[in-house]
Write a protein that holds these residues in place. Structure first.
Motif, PDB file in Angstrom:
ATOM      1  N   ASP A 276       0.838  -1.189   0.000  1.00 37.04           N
ATOM      2  CA  ASP A 276       0.000   0.000   0.000  1.00 37.04           C
ATOM      3  C   ASP A 276       0.882   1.252   0.000  1.00 37.04           C
ATOM      4  O   ASP A 276       1.703   1.445   0.901  1.00 37.04           O
ATOM      5  CB  ASP A 276      -0.908  -0.007   1.238  1.00 37.04           C
ATOM      6  CG  ASP A 276      -1.949   1.093   1.191  1.00 37.04           C
ATOM      7  OD1 ASP A 276      -1.559   2.262   1.209  1.00 37.04           O
ATOM      8  OD2 ASP A 276      -3.149   0.768   1.139  1.00 37.04           O
ATOM      9  N   LYS A 278       0.044   4.356   0.483  1.00 37.67           N
ATOM     10  CA  LYS A 278      -0.255   5.250   1.611  1.00 37.67           C
ATOM     11  C   LYS A 278       0.473   4.780   2.870  1.00 37.67           C
ATOM     12  O   LYS A 278       1.025   5.604   3.618  1.00 37.67           O
ATOM     13  CB  LYS A 278      -1.759   5.299   1.857  1.00 37.67           C
ATOM     14  CG  LYS A 278      -2.150   6.300   2.932  1.00 37.67           C
ATOM     15  CD  LYS A 278      -3.649   6.339   3.128  1.00 37.67           C
ATOM     16  CE  LYS A 278      -4.019   7.379   4.184  1.00 37.67           C
ATOM     17  NZ  LYS A 278      -3.373   7.137   5.477  1.00 37.67           N
ATOM     18  N   HIS A 279       0.484   3.462   3.105  1.00 32.11           N
ATOM     19  CA  HIS A 279       1.218   2.945   4.256  1.00 32.11           C
ATOM     20  C   HIS A 279       2.711   3.255   4.133  1.00 32.11           C
ATOM     21  O   HIS A 279       3.379   3.545   5.127  1.00 32.11           O
ATOM     22  CB  HIS A 279       1.016   1.434   4.377  1.00 32.11           C
ATOM     23  CG  HIS A 279      -0.333   1.068   4.908  1.00 32.11           C
ATOM     24  ND1 HIS A 279      -0.830  -0.215   4.889  1.00 32.11           N
ATOM     25  CD2 HIS A 279      -1.303   1.825   5.485  1.00 32.11           C
ATOM     26  CE1 HIS A 279      -2.040  -0.229   5.420  1.00 32.11           C
ATOM     27  NE2 HIS A 279      -2.349   0.997   5.787  1.00 32.11           N
ATOM     28  N   LEU A 281       4.067   5.864   2.663  1.00 37.84           N
ATOM     29  CA  LEU A 281       4.265   7.268   3.041  1.00 37.84           C
ATOM     30  C   LEU A 281       4.249   7.434   4.553  1.00 37.84           C
ATOM     31  O   LEU A 281       5.088   8.141   5.125  1.00 37.84           O
ATOM     32  CB  LEU A 281       3.176   8.145   2.418  1.00 37.84           C
ATOM     33  CG  LEU A 281       3.327   8.532   0.953  1.00 37.84           C
ATOM     34  CD1 LEU A 281       2.140   9.378   0.511  1.00 37.84           C
ATOM     35  CD2 LEU A 281       4.623   9.284   0.698  1.00 37.84           C
ATOM     36  N   ASP A 282       3.288   6.776   5.201  1.00 37.69           N
ATOM     37  CA  ASP A 282       3.196   6.863   6.661  1.00 37.69           C
ATOM     38  C   ASP A 282       4.474   6.338   7.316  1.00 37.69           C
ATOM     39  O   ASP A 282       5.004   6.953   8.255  1.00 37.69           O
ATOM     40  CB  ASP A 282       1.997   6.062   7.170  1.00 37.69           C
ATOM     41  CG  ASP A 282       0.660   6.634   6.693  1.00 37.69           C
ATOM     42  OD1 ASP A 282       0.651   7.814   6.281  1.00 37.69           O
ATOM     43  OD2 ASP A 282      -0.344   5.910   6.720  1.00 37.69           O
ATOM     44  N   GLN A 337       0.934  13.078   2.065  1.00 36.61           N
ATOM     45  CA  GLN A 337      -0.069  12.333   2.842  1.00 36.61           C
ATOM     46  C   GLN A 337      -1.448  12.994   2.727  1.00 36.61           C
ATOM     47  O   GLN A 337      -2.467  12.304   2.622  1.00 36.61           O
ATOM     48  CB  GLN A 337       0.341  12.274   4.315  1.00 36.61           C
ATOM     49  CG  GLN A 337       1.429  11.253   4.629  1.00 36.61           C
ATOM     50  CD  GLN A 337       1.786  11.262   6.103  1.00 36.61           C
ATOM     51  OE1 GLN A 337       2.096  12.299   6.681  1.00 36.61           O
ATOM     52  NE2 GLN A 337       1.747  10.101   6.721  1.00 36.61           N
ATOM     53  N   ASN A 338      -1.475  14.318   2.760  1.00 39.11           N
ATOM     54  CA  ASN A 338      -2.747  15.029   2.643  1.00 39.11           C
ATOM     55  C   ASN A 338      -3.327  14.934   1.239  1.00 39.11           C
ATOM     56  O   ASN A 338      -4.535  14.749   1.062  1.00 39.11           O
ATOM     57  CB  ASN A 338      -2.559  16.504   3.033  1.00 39.11           C
ATOM     58  CG  ASN A 338      -2.233  16.686   4.503  1.00 39.11           C
ATOM     59  OD1 ASN A 338      -2.659  15.885   5.332  1.00 39.11           O
ATOM     60  ND2 ASN A 338      -1.480  17.713   4.834  1.00 39.11           N
ATOM     61  N   ILE A 340      -2.727  12.672  -1.154  1.00 41.59           N
ATOM     62  CA  ILE A 340      -2.984  11.333  -1.714  1.00 41.59           C
ATOM     63  C   ILE A 340      -4.440  10.909  -1.515  1.00 41.59           C
ATOM     64  O   ILE A 340      -4.962  10.073  -2.266  1.00 41.59           O
ATOM     65  CB  ILE A 340      -2.015  10.295  -1.099  1.00 41.59           C
ATOM     66  CG1 ILE A 340      -1.900   9.072  -2.016  1.00 41.59           C
ATOM     67  CG2 ILE A 340      -2.449   9.877   0.300  1.00 41.59           C
ATOM     68  CD1 ILE A 340      -0.794   8.122  -1.631  1.00 41.59           C
ATOM     69  N   LYS A 341      -5.111  11.495  -0.532  1.00 42.20           N
ATOM     70  CA  LYS A 341      -6.523  11.159  -0.291  1.00 42.20           C
ATOM     71  C   LYS A 341      -7.397  11.549  -1.483  1.00 42.20           C
ATOM     72  O   LYS A 341      -8.436  10.939  -1.718  1.00 42.20           O
ATOM     73  CB  LYS A 341      -7.029  11.891   0.961  1.00 42.20           C
ATOM     74  CG  LYS A 341      -6.240  11.620   2.218  1.00 42.20           C
ATOM     75  CD  LYS A 341      -6.678  12.559   3.333  1.00 42.20           C
ATOM     76  CE  LYS A 341      -5.767  12.448   4.549  1.00 42.20           C
ATOM     77  NZ  LYS A 341      -6.095  13.457   5.579  1.00 42.20           N
ATOM     78  N   PRO A 346      -2.386   7.813  -7.266  1.00 41.47           N
ATOM     79  CA  PRO A 346      -1.461   7.927  -6.123  1.00 41.47           C
ATOM     80  C   PRO A 346      -0.008   7.607  -6.488  1.00 41.47           C
ATOM     81  O   PRO A 346       0.897   8.198  -5.927  1.00 41.47           O
ATOM     82  CB  PRO A 346      -2.017   6.902  -5.126  1.00 41.47           C
ATOM     83  CG  PRO A 346      -3.447   6.727  -5.508  1.00 41.47           C
ATOM     84  CD  PRO A 346      -3.485   6.886  -6.988  1.00 41.47           C
ATOM     85  N   VAL A 350       3.258   9.941  -5.563  1.00 45.56           N
ATOM     86  CA  VAL A 350       4.379   9.498  -4.732  1.00 45.56           C
ATOM     87  C   VAL A 350       5.694   9.579  -5.506  1.00 45.56           C
ATOM     88  O   VAL A 350       6.737   9.935  -4.935  1.00 45.56           O
ATOM     89  CB  VAL A 350       4.135   8.067  -4.214  1.00 45.56           C
ATOM     90  CG1 VAL A 350       5.333   7.566  -3.430  1.00 45.56           C
ATOM     91  CG2 VAL A 350       2.897   8.036  -3.322  1.00 45.56           C
TER      92      VAL A 350
END
Length: 535
Positions: A276, A278-279, A281-282, A337-338, A340-341, A346, A350
């Motif tokens: 993922d 998003k994960h 990036l986190d 992070q903001n 990508i929603k 995506p 990134v």
């Protein structure tokens, strides 16, 4: 029906509650001194033990065989509360019972005393979900409750609770559970259920729990179901869809080295693995956050929830970065992070983020501009050197060598006198090459100076235009080639005015400086001068 691990291993005594010693100590002291308050507020993130502590406290204040302020869980009252057969402890979920009528019903029931125990305890979970009308209805009861009533309000969002309610409660803040405490608890559970699990897997589960022991046990439960009797690190990575720590170190290394190509290739591997984004990036934000902590604090083991050996690697990597660089990276990642929603692609977002991270010239943030200014300052402090070689075709090179073969001298350690002695032959060679204009300008040479491996050709100040003309790359490198053919040396050449000799610097780092400048600014806006007075 099998129960989840977090339900099987829910604490039954105060001593089993992990990471909330400050809360437990106060509650036990109140029980010991018979100083029980009528209303409590337990606040903290999910899975930190708020409801479990409330239930233990409810049994402790009613236990018939209290020992060391711990409920015995064996007496009639404790067993009744545990089995829900005694209605002296009432749990209310405010998320689904949040209306005025629900609280009015509670107010009516408050009038009736406990049936078996000393206290009637109301545990209202997620109390912040009550409506404003419900809070108003609850307020009257909190103001003047019967002596046998105890309210325990639990919430993850205490800021949503009216001040009038807060002022009537004793407030206890439940902390996130430390990674080490979560790991220790999971080890004991794994030992109890005969499951083998490696340390890295435990650490990854603990880090992904967000300080919530319940979440950690839920993840562990899932991993045990997946791997049966042996849980390995890769199993946890696959189940969580997270990125392993080695990947993060490798990606951050490419970012630090400004190697965009390898960083994008590594990102592509991540996508191929089906992770993922998003994960990712986190996790990368967390990694650079840890690098930032390494730069500003020595109490790393209290702030960074990672194994000792991993913290050591983090500390080593952080030493290669300025704090400004780390903040720049975190800001860029936070923006990603903001965004990508809302992104329809995506992956491209990134990839652009990785390019910004590894190529500061593409980033217009204040931190990036400061980084580029710092590089310029470094170049200025260390001096600049330009070193370029003229590429001569094979045919031209052969012709030049044939023309010069008869005038080559074997000079091993040239000094100014030897250069002066050979200078007529240099001019003659240039004449044979039919480069009349260069020869004419070189006839105005005033003197020579040798510093290290550089021959400085000096002109009077009135011939600045000649010096500038000969310092052009094509002329300077041509002259350098001729001089080295005549003297059989590997000298570098520099044109200078007599007044500039005091400003002459060793140019040993010039090429590196130009590369740095080209990394900082677009090449088409850079103009390199050959002396300080030209700037």
């Amino acid at each position: 029906m099998n129960k989840a691990l977090y339900r099987i291993y829910r604490p039954l005594n105060f001593k089993d509650v992990i990471g909330q010693e400050h809360v437990i100590k106060t509650l036990k002291n109140q029980i010991e001194n018979n100083n029980i308050a009528h209303a409590y507020l337990f606040s903290g993130t999910r899975g930190t033990g708020k409801t479990s502590t409330a239930k233990i406290f409810a049994r402790a204040v009613n236990c018939l065989n209290l020992k060391n302020e711990e409920p015995c869980n064996e007496c009639e009252v404790c067993k009744g509360i545990l089995s829900d057969s005694i209605m002296d402890v009432i749990e209310i979920d405010a998320a689904s019972n949040n209306g005025v009528d629900d609280i009015r019903e509670l107010r009516e029931n408050v009038k009736y005393p406990p049936t078996k125990g000393r206290y009637k305890v109301y545990i209202i979970d997620e109390v912040h979900m009550l409506s404003q009308g419900a809070f108003n209805a609850l307020l009257k009861t909190l103001e003047e409750p019967p002596s046998y009533i105890i309210f325990i309000l639990a919430t993850t969002e205490p800021h949503k609770i009216p001040a009038t309610i807060l002022s009537r409660c004793q407030k206890f803040d439940f902390k996130r559970v430390r990674v080490d405490d979560i790991i220790a608890r999971m080890k004991n559970i794994c030992r109890d259920i005969n499951v083998e699990i490696d340390e890295k897997a435990l650490n990854l589960i603990a880090r992904n729990s967000g300080g919530a022991l319940r979440d950690a046990l839920s993840i562990l439960d899932q991993c045990v179901s997946y791997s049966e009797n042996k849980v390995e690190y890769e199993d946890v990575v696959n189940l969580l869809g997270t990125v392993n720590i080695d990947f993060l170190f490798k990606m951050s290394e490419y970012i630090i080295n400004e190697d965009a190509k390898r960083a994008l290739e590594l990102l592509n591997e991540l996508i191929i693995w089906g992770k993922d984004i998003k994960h990712f990036l986190d996790d990368l934000v967390d990694h650079f956050r840890n690098l930032m902590i390494c730069k500003v604090s020595d109490e790393l083991y209290e702030i960074i929830n990672l194994p000792v050996e991993t913290i050591g690697i983090l500390k080593s990597q952080s030493e290669r970065l300025d704090l400004n660089d780390i903040i720049r990276v975190i800001n860029i990642l936070s923006d990603a992070q903001n965004n990508i929603k809302y992104s329809s692609n995506p992956r491209i977002l990134v990839e652009i983020t990785i390019m910004k991270l590894s190529q500061p010239i593409l980033d217009k943030s204040n931190e990036s501009i400061l980084k580029r200014i710092q590089k310029i300052e470094s170049v200025i402090r260390n001096g600049i050197k330009i070193e370029r070689q003229v590429s001569i075709s094979g045919k031209e090179n052969k012709e030049i060598k044939n023309k010069r073969r008869d005038i080559v001298k074997d000079v091993k350690d040239p000094n100014v006198e030897e250069i002066e002695k050979l200078w007529p032959e240099v001019l003659d060679c240039i004449k044979r090459d039919k480069n009349v204009s260069v020869q004419a300008m070189l006839r105005e040479v005033k003197s020579f100076k040798i510093e290290n491996d550089t021959l400085i050709i000096v002109f009077d100040d009135e011939f600045r235009f000649i010096k500038d003309r000969l310092n052009r790359d094509e002329n300077k490198n041509y002259i350098q080639n001729v001089i080295n053919e005549v003297t059989n040396q590997g000298l570098k050449v520099k044109m200078s005015l007599k007044s500039e000799l005091m400003d002459f610097r060793d140019e040993g780092k010039e090429d590196e400086g130009i590369k740095i400048l080209e990394n900082v600014f677009p090449k088409d806006i850079i103009e390199v001068k050959n002396s300080i007075t030209d700037v």
